[in-house]
Scaffold this motif. Structure first.
Motif, mmCIF file in Angstrom:
data_model
loop_
_atom_site.group_PDB
_atom_site.id
_atom_site.type_symbol
_atom_site.label_atom_id
_atom_site.label_comp_id
_atom_site.label_asym_id
_atom_site.label_seq_id
_atom_site.Cartn_x
_atom_site.Cartn_y
_atom_site.Cartn_z
ATOM 1 N N GLU A 1 3.634 -10.140 -4.602
ATOM 2 C CA GLU A 1 3.393 -8.812 -5.196
ATOM 3 C C GLU A 1 4.601 -8.302 -5.976
ATOM 4 O O GLU A 1 4.449 -7.611 -6.971
ATOM 5 C CB GLU A 1 3.066 -7.801 -4.082
ATOM 6 C CG GLU A 1 1.671 -7.966 -3.500
ATOM 7 C CD GLU A 1 1.360 -6.898 -2.481
ATOM 8 O OE1 GLU A 1 0.228 -6.861 -1.970
ATOM 9 O OE2 GLU A 1 2.265 -6.070 -2.187
ATOM 10 N N TYR B 1 6.497 -4.835 6.297
ATOM 11 C CA TYR B 1 6.000 -4.438 4.974
ATOM 12 C C TYR B 1 5.870 -2.925 4.912
ATOM 13 O O TYR B 1 5.077 -2.323 5.638
ATOM 14 C CB TYR B 1 4.645 -5.095 4.698
ATOM 15 C CG TYR B 1 4.101 -4.807 3.308
ATOM 16 C CD1 TYR B 1 4.645 -5.408 2.188
ATOM 17 C CD2 TYR B 1 3.050 -3.912 3.129
ATOM 18 C CE1 TYR B 1 4.161 -5.148 0.918
ATOM 19 C CE2 TYR B 1 2.542 -3.643 1.865
ATOM 20 C CZ TYR B 1 3.110 -4.269 0.762
ATOM 21 O OH TYR B 1 2.617 -3.993 -0.495
ATOM 22 N N TYR B 2 6.684 -2.301 4.079
ATOM 23 C CA TYR B 2 6.754 -0.842 3.931
ATOM 24 C C TYR B 2 6.967 -0.154 5.277
ATOM 25 O O TYR B 2 6.370 0.885 5.560
ATOM 26 C CB TYR B 2 5.524 -0.300 3.202
ATOM 27 C CG TYR B 2 5.698 -0.404 1.701
ATOM 28 C CD1 TYR B 2 6.352 0.593 0.982
ATOM 29 C CD2 TYR B 2 5.250 -1.533 1.011
ATOM 30 C CE1 TYR B 2 6.559 0.469 -0.384
ATOM 31 C CE2 TYR B 2 5.436 -1.662 -0.364
ATOM 32 C CZ TYR B 2 6.097 -0.660 -1.058
ATOM 33 O OH TYR B 2 6.305 -0.786 -2.404
ATOM 34 N N SER C 1 0.463 -11.157 3.941
ATOM 35 C CA SER C 1 -0.644 -11.097 2.989
ATOM 36 C C SER C 1 -0.226 -10.488 1.652
ATOM 37 O O SER C 1 -1.070 -10.273 0.779
ATOM 38 C CB SER C 1 -1.808 -10.298 3.583
ATOM 39 O OG SER C 1 -1.413 -8.966 3.853
ATOM 40 N N HIS C 2 1.074 -10.211 1.490
ATOM 41 C CA HIS C 2 1.560 -9.552 0.283
ATOM 42 C C HIS C 2 2.542 -10.421 -0.508
ATOM 43 O O HIS C 2 3.218 -9.911 -1.412
ATOM 44 C CB HIS C 2 2.229 -8.223 0.644
ATOM 45 C CG HIS C 2 1.324 -7.262 1.344
ATOM 46 N ND1 HIS C 2 0.397 -6.495 0.673
ATOM 47 C CD2 HIS C 2 1.179 -6.974 2.677
ATOM 48 C CE1 HIS C 2 -0.257 -5.755 1.563
ATOM 49 N NE2 HIS C 2 0.189 -6.029 2.779
ATOM 50 N N ASP D 1 10.541 -13.282 -4.920
ATOM 51 C CA ASP D 1 9.589 -12.378 -4.285
ATOM 52 C C ASP D 1 10.368 -11.284 -3.575
ATOM 53 O O ASP D 1 11.452 -11.531 -3.045
ATOM 54 C CB ASP D 1 8.712 -13.143 -3.282
ATOM 55 C CG ASP D 1 7.481 -12.346 -2.861
ATOM 56 O OD1 ASP D 1 7.658 -11.307 -2.202
ATOM 57 O OD2 ASP D 1 6.360 -12.761 -3.197
ATOM 58 N N TYR E 1 12.435 -3.735 -1.969
ATOM 59 C CA TYR E 1 11.356 -4.710 -2.147
ATOM 60 C C TYR E 1 11.021 -4.921 -3.625
ATOM 61 O O TYR E 1 10.808 -6.047 -4.072
ATOM 62 C CB TYR E 1 10.125 -4.204 -1.388
ATOM 63 C CG TYR E 1 8.899 -5.079 -1.474
ATOM 64 C CD1 TYR E 1 8.873 -6.327 -0.879
ATOM 65 C CD2 TYR E 1 7.751 -4.633 -2.135
ATOM 66 C CE1 TYR E 1 7.732 -7.123 -0.935
ATOM 67 C CE2 TYR E 1 6.615 -5.410 -2.195
ATOM 68 C CZ TYR E 1 6.608 -6.654 -1.594
ATOM 69 O OH TYR E 1 5.480 -7.436 -1.652
ATOM 70 N N LYS E 2 11.044 -3.836 -4.401
ATOM 71 C CA LYS E 2 10.635 -3.921 -5.804
ATOM 72 C C LYS E 2 11.793 -3.854 -6.797
ATOM 73 O O LYS E 2 11.799 -4.566 -7.799
ATOM 74 C CB LYS E 2 9.639 -2.799 -6.125
ATOM 75 C CG LYS E 2 8.289 -2.965 -5.449
ATOM 76 C CD LYS E 2 7.338 -1.866 -5.897
ATOM 77 C CE LYS E 2 5.945 -2.062 -5.292
ATOM 78 N NZ LYS E 2 5.005 -1.006 -5.743
ATOM 79 N N ASN F 1 3.170 -2.834 9.404
ATOM 80 C CA ASN F 1 2.414 -3.794 8.615
ATOM 81 C C ASN F 1 3.282 -5.021 8.385
ATOM 82 O O ASN F 1 4.508 -4.920 8.262
ATOM 83 C CB ASN F 1 2.016 -3.198 7.256
ATOM 84 C CG ASN F 1 0.986 -2.097 7.401
ATOM 85 O OD1 ASN F 1 -0.112 -2.327 7.894
ATOM 86 N ND2 ASN F 1 1.352 -0.895 6.985
ATOM 87 N N TRP F 2 2.624 -6.191 8.309
ATOM 88 C CA TRP F 2 3.328 -7.439 8.048
ATOM 89 C C TRP F 2 3.206 -7.794 6.564
ATOM 90 O O TRP F 2 2.251 -7.400 5.893
ATOM 91 C CB TRP F 2 2.758 -8.566 8.901
ATOM 92 C CG TRP F 2 2.950 -8.364 10.368
ATOM 93 C CD1 TRP F 2 2.014 -7.923 11.265
ATOM 94 C CD2 TRP F 2 4.150 -8.574 11.134
ATOM 95 N NE1 TRP F 2 2.552 -7.850 12.531
ATOM 96 C CE2 TRP F 2 3.865 -8.245 12.481
ATOM 97 C CE3 TRP F 2 5.433 -9.007 10.795
ATOM 98 C CZ2 TRP F 2 4.813 -8.342 13.478
ATOM 99 C CZ3 TRP F 2 6.396 -9.104 11.808
ATOM 100 C CH2 TRP F 2 6.081 -8.770 13.134
ATOM 101 N N SER F 3 4.166 -8.549 6.064
ATOM 102 C CA SER F 3 4.210 -8.866 4.634
ATOM 103 C C SER F 3 3.493 -10.160 4.267
ATOM 104 O O SER F 3 3.401 -10.492 3.086
ATOM 105 C CB SER F 3 5.676 -8.980 4.186
ATOM 106 O OG SER F 3 6.328 -10.041 4.869
ATOM 107 N N VAL G 1 9.790 -10.006 -0.805
ATOM 108 C CA VAL G 1 9.907 -10.339 0.611
ATOM 109 C C VAL G 1 11.211 -11.077 0.879
ATOM 110 O O VAL G 1 11.864 -10.874 1.917
ATOM 111 C CB VAL G 1 8.710 -11.188 1.072
ATOM 112 C CG1 VAL G 1 8.908 -11.664 2.511
ATOM 113 C CG2 VAL G 1 7.418 -10.392 0.962
#
Length: 366
Positions: free
Chosen positions: A365, A62-63, A361-362, A107, A72-73, A357-359, A109
């Protein structure tokens, strides 16, 4: 840094375990269409474990990586967008991948995960074409210098490079046409892939003085056509940040490291036979070193070396096996240690994102 170290340790543990299992298995011959005999690897459960580790770590980051946010977006294309991109030949590859990914799971992800699955599968497939019970050193080279962390920062180009690497081993039948086709498919992911056509064609020539001269000339020509190269690779020369990146020099240590593989050639016992059997890998190793030198004044153009550095994955196992037994052990340890120190230096002093960071928990989004 813990995640990076964890992957390296996992490669050492599961890779050596896979090779141990393979060494005790009954050899199975595979005869290719050009008559070349290779042996099938029997790595057992350890092979899918290694594949899973690379997909899990790269797919659920994640990022992590400078370009993560864009994929991602922003990679959320409709089918009409994909069709227009195909018609215009405007790098439709990852747009199609993102459409499929979001169709299955809407998503951000999913885009990262599917991209990672494809890249990882291609890299492992490419390795299998040259792997003779060398999975550990091959994956270590991939992680430490040949493109693993780059696949976090340059997703499209990493996919293009993995396509070329995966299908680089071709037989003599229509081999020129095959390389053109392979590079065109990679071009659909990143335009710079077309520039690999002459590189691949040249790399099948016999390595001699005139060939080295051709490699030098080819590597020198690329930075001479700056404006064309920037336009062809899609650089926005009106953007201040882009211009700063284009004009930024790479770390001189990278240039030194790119020439380091050639040192091993000094210790090869039967040089004549080695040069005859491994000309393809040798040519690409030398081209990678020369191109790193000639593009050192532009970080953007230097990204092209990601295509050629991938072939260090096949260069090192072949070269190490050409050394005497005692020298091979020393050289293998030295290669892994020195590249690990370089890898650590790049993470702590370079542009790569180190904070992991892991994705999980996201989800939801983007």
């Amino acid at each position: 840094m813990i995640v990076y170290y964890g992957v390296i340790i996992a490669v050492l543990v599961f890779g050596t375990s896979a090779q141990f299992v393979n060494s005790r298995a009954i050899p199975t011959e595979r005869v290719s269409s050009d008559g070349t005999i290779r042996y099938k690897n029997h790595y057992g459960i350890f092979y899918p474990i290694l594949v899973f580790i690379f997909i899990f770590v790269g797919g659920f980051r994640y990022y992590v990586g400078t370009d993560f946010g864009g994929y991602y977006k922003l990679y959320n294309y409709k089918w009409n967008d994909v069709l227009e991109s195909i018609k215009a030949l405007d790098e439709p590859g990852l747009k199609l991948v993102s459409f499929i990914a979001r169709y299955v799971w809407d998503d951000g992800v999913s885009v990262i995960l599917l991209s990672c699955i494809i890249t990882t599968a291609l890299v492992f497939y490419g390795i299998s074409k040259f792997d003779n019970n060398d999975i550990t050193i091959m994956l270590l080279i991939y992680v430490l210098i040949a493109g693993w962390t780059f696949s976090f920062n340059g997703v499209r180009q990493a996919m293009a490079a993995s396509i070329i690497f995966a299908f680089a081993r071709v037989n003599k039948n229509n081999w020129i046409l095959k390389y053109v086709l392979i590079c065109f498919i990679a071009f659909l992911f990143h335009k710079s892939a077309l520039m690999m056509i002459p590189v691949l064609l040249l790399s099948h020539r016999k390595l001699n003085k005139s060939q080295v001269l051709l490699l030098v000339i080819s590597a020198v020509l690329i930075p001479l056509f700056f404006d064309f190269a920037f336009d062809f690779m899609g650089a926005d020369t009106t953007n201040e940040d882009a211009l700063e990146y284009i004009d930024r020099q790479i770390n001189p240590i990278r240039v030194v490291v790119s020439f380091a593989p050639a040192i091993l050639l000094i210790f090869v016992e039967d040089k004549k036979r080695f040069f005859e059997d491994n000309g393809f890998a040798l040519n690409l190793m030398l081209f990678n070193a020369i191109l790193t030198l000639t593009t050192m004044n532009s970080a953007y153009l230097n990204r092209f070396t990601q295509y050629t550095s991938m072939f260090l994955i096949i260069y090192y196992p072949a070269t190490l096996k050409a050394l005497s037994k005692n020298m091979r052990l020393i050289a293998t340890f030295a290669v892994i240690l020195l590249y690990f120190l370089y890898f650590r230096y790049e993470l702590t002093n370079g542009v790569d994102e180190v904070v992991w960071n892991w994705s999980f928990s996201h989800f939801g989004e983007a």
